[in-house]
Each structure stands twice: as structure tokens, then as C-alpha cells.
Design a protein around this motif. Structure first.
Motif, mmCIF file in Angstrom:
data_model
loop_
_atom_site.group_PDB
_atom_site.id
_atom_site.type_symbol
_atom_site.label_atom_id
_atom_site.label_comp_id
_atom_site.label_asym_id
_atom_site.label_seq_id
_atom_site.Cartn_x
_atom_site.Cartn_y
_atom_site.Cartn_z
ATOM 1 N N LEU A 98 -67.663 73.357 7.387
ATOM 2 C CA LEU A 98 -68.765 72.407 7.241
ATOM 3 C C LEU A 98 -68.585 71.222 8.198
ATOM 4 C CD1 LEU A 98 -70.208 71.328 3.845
ATOM 5 C CD2 LEU A 98 -69.918 69.692 5.660
ATOM 6 N N THR A 101 -75.221 62.604 5.644
ATOM 7 C CA THR A 101 -75.150 64.060 5.786
ATOM 8 C C THR A 101 -74.050 64.584 4.857
ATOM 9 O OG1 THR A 101 -73.446 64.105 7.514
ATOM 10 C CG2 THR A 101 -75.755 63.879 8.245
ATOM 11 N N ALA A 102 -73.956 65.906 4.749
ATOM 12 C CA ALA A 102 -72.925 66.535 3.913
ATOM 13 C C ALA A 102 -71.519 66.203 4.400
ATOM 14 C CB ALA A 102 -73.128 68.052 3.894
ATOM 15 N N TYR A 103 -71.405 65.752 5.657
ATOM 16 C CA TYR A 103 -70.093 65.419 6.216
ATOM 17 C C TYR A 103 -69.369 64.415 5.325
ATOM 18 C CZ TYR A 103 -66.578 64.638 9.849
ATOM 19 O OH TYR A 103 -65.398 64.586 10.552
ATOM 20 N N ASP A 133 -70.273 63.765 2.045
ATOM 21 C CA ASP A 133 -70.399 64.034 0.606
ATOM 22 C C ASP A 133 -69.018 64.174 -0.016
ATOM 23 O OD1 ASP A 133 -73.133 64.126 0.868
ATOM 24 O OD2 ASP A 133 -73.325 66.274 0.425
ATOM 25 N N THR A 180 -67.853 67.824 -0.484
ATOM 26 C CA THR A 180 -67.521 68.688 0.647
ATOM 27 C C THR A 180 -66.104 69.250 0.569
ATOM 28 O OG1 THR A 180 -69.163 67.697 2.077
ATOM 29 C CG2 THR A 180 -67.302 68.738 3.171
ATOM 30 N N LEU A 225 -65.900 72.041 -3.057
ATOM 31 C CA LEU A 225 -67.115 72.811 -3.328
ATOM 32 C C LEU A 225 -67.013 73.632 -4.617
ATOM 33 C CD1 LEU A 225 -68.290 74.023 0.194
ATOM 34 C CD2 LEU A 225 -69.237 72.199 -1.220
ATOM 35 N N TYR A 237 -72.335 78.872 -5.529
ATOM 36 C CA TYR A 237 -72.008 78.821 -4.107
ATOM 37 C C TYR A 237 -71.362 80.142 -3.719
ATOM 38 C CZ TYR A 237 -71.003 76.813 0.413
ATOM 39 O OH TYR A 237 -71.009 76.549 1.758
ATOM 40 N N VAL A 246 -78.266 74.537 -0.396
ATOM 41 C CA VAL A 246 -77.366 73.492 0.105
ATOM 42 C C VAL A 246 -76.166 74.054 0.846
ATOM 43 C CG1 VAL A 246 -78.001 71.813 -1.687
ATOM 44 C CG2 VAL A 246 -76.123 73.384 -2.098
ATOM 45 N N LYS A 247 -75.656 73.220 1.718
ATOM 46 C CA LYS A 247 -74.399 73.461 2.413
ATOM 47 C C LYS A 247 -74.315 74.872 2.999
ATOM 48 C CE LYS A 247 -71.861 69.739 0.178
ATOM 49 N NZ LYS A 247 -73.027 68.970 -0.213
ATOM 50 N N TYR A 249 -73.500 76.757 5.932
ATOM 51 C CA TYR A 249 -72.699 76.587 7.145
ATOM 52 C C TYR A 249 -71.943 77.858 7.459
ATOM 53 C CZ TYR A 249 -73.704 71.663 6.756
ATOM 54 O OH TYR A 249 -74.366 70.465 6.676
ATOM 55 N N HIS A 304 -79.150 62.568 1.243
ATOM 56 C CA HIS A 304 -79.010 62.918 2.662
ATOM 57 C C HIS A 304 -80.123 62.249 3.467
ATOM 58 C CE1 HIS A 304 -76.604 66.671 1.347
ATOM 59 N NE2 HIS A 304 -75.847 65.607 1.440
#
Length: 163
Positions: free
Chosen positions: A20, A34-36, A38, A41, A44, A55, A84-85, A87, A149
Motif C-alpha cells: 500500500l 490518503t490511506a498512506y 490511515d 494501514t 488491516l 479484506y 477500500v485499499k 492495491y 480521505h
């Protein structure tokens, strides 16, 4: 391409955090909003213990190639879940794996009784946005829900059963 799609396990947290963060760095998107940044992250597995969420990771051998999840994000209508997420490691993009992961989430959302799937993205991720459109996601003119976000400027919605 012997790839397994399975639910995330605690042992996958570190690999997915690297995928990610590296992906966002590649596109210059390691920025606030951004998720960076979160909190989830790096955790998860734990973040997706919430009812109505799941997930998935794609694994080949012992290598995690990427992942995607569904999450009932704050402020979304009750019949809508967020994708979500999403990647993938750079070596695994453009080969159809993202499509397989998204289709798995669409099937799950339908199974869970959701009517819509919402997602947020950014112009820098144009290949992903194009892939979402090919699957039937439509552009929205504004954000729905309260994902946090605020750097995302592309909002899309998929209506289950619309294809």
C-alpha cells in the motif's frame, strides 16, 4: 499463474502495508488525506474485524501480491459499502488480478445484501479508475460518506445488478 485469493490473516499485515505505502509513493500520493496515513494501514487484519467488512489478499506461493476490501464506512447509506485499499504490487498490475479481486468484492457485497459499492480514488491512479469504469463503476460529482480521505477527488459508485 497459480494465485490464491483468501481472507487476510494477521501474518499479512506487514506485506500489505508495504504494498500500500510503496504504491502510493510511486504515484507521489504519500500525502495526508490518503490511506498512506490511515492508522489501519499497518493493521488491516484487525481493521477488517468489523461486521459487514472483509479484506482479501492475493497470494502466490508465500508472496502477497496485493489486496482489496469492503468496508461499511461512516456516513454511507445503509445499502452501500465502500471498496477500500485496492492495491497491487507494481509487478502484478495490468494482468487482470485487480479485476479478479474487485469481482470477488462485488460478489461479496451482493451476498451481504448491499445495493451499491462506493469508492474513492485520485487522478494519478488513472489506470485503476479506468479499470473501475470497465467493471461498471460510474463517476459521481461529489463524495458520499465520511471516509477521511479528503485528498481523493474521484468518487465512483457501482450499482449491484447493473451489468
Amino acid at each position: 499463474m497459480n494465485i490464491t485469493i483468501r481472507e487476510i490473516q494477521p501474518k499479512d499485515n506487514a506485506a500489505m502495508a508495504v504494498i500500500l505505502k510503496t504504491s502510493l509513493e510511486e504515484f507521489g500520493l504519500n500525502i495526508p488525506g490518503t490511506a498512506y496515513f490511515d492508522e489501519s494501514t499497518n493493521h488491516l487484519y484487525e481493521s477488517f474485524r468489523v461486521s459487514g467488512s472483509k479484506y482479501y489478499v492475493a497470494e502466490q506461493g508465500n508472496e502477497i501480491l496485493g489486496g482489496v476490501g469492503l468496508y461499511p464506512s461512516n456516513g454511507l447509506p445503509e445499502d452501500t459499502v465502500e471498496l477500500v485499499k485496492m492495491y497491487l504490487g507494481s509487478a502484478h498490475r495490468g494482468k487482470g488480478l485487480g479485476k479478479i479481486l474487485m469481482q470477488k468484492c462485488i460478489a461479496l457485497a451482493e451476498e451481504l445484501g448491499y445495493k451499491n459499492i462506493y469508492l474513492e480514488s485520485m487522478p494519478e491512479l488513472s489506470a485503476a479508475v479506468s479499470a473501475y469504469e470497465k467493471l461498471g463503476f460510474k463517476l459521481l460529482d461529489k463524495q458520499i460518506g465520511n471516509t477521511g480521505h479528503y485528498s481523493c477527488s474521484i468518487w465512483m459508485l457501482y450499482t449491484i445488478g447493473s451489468r
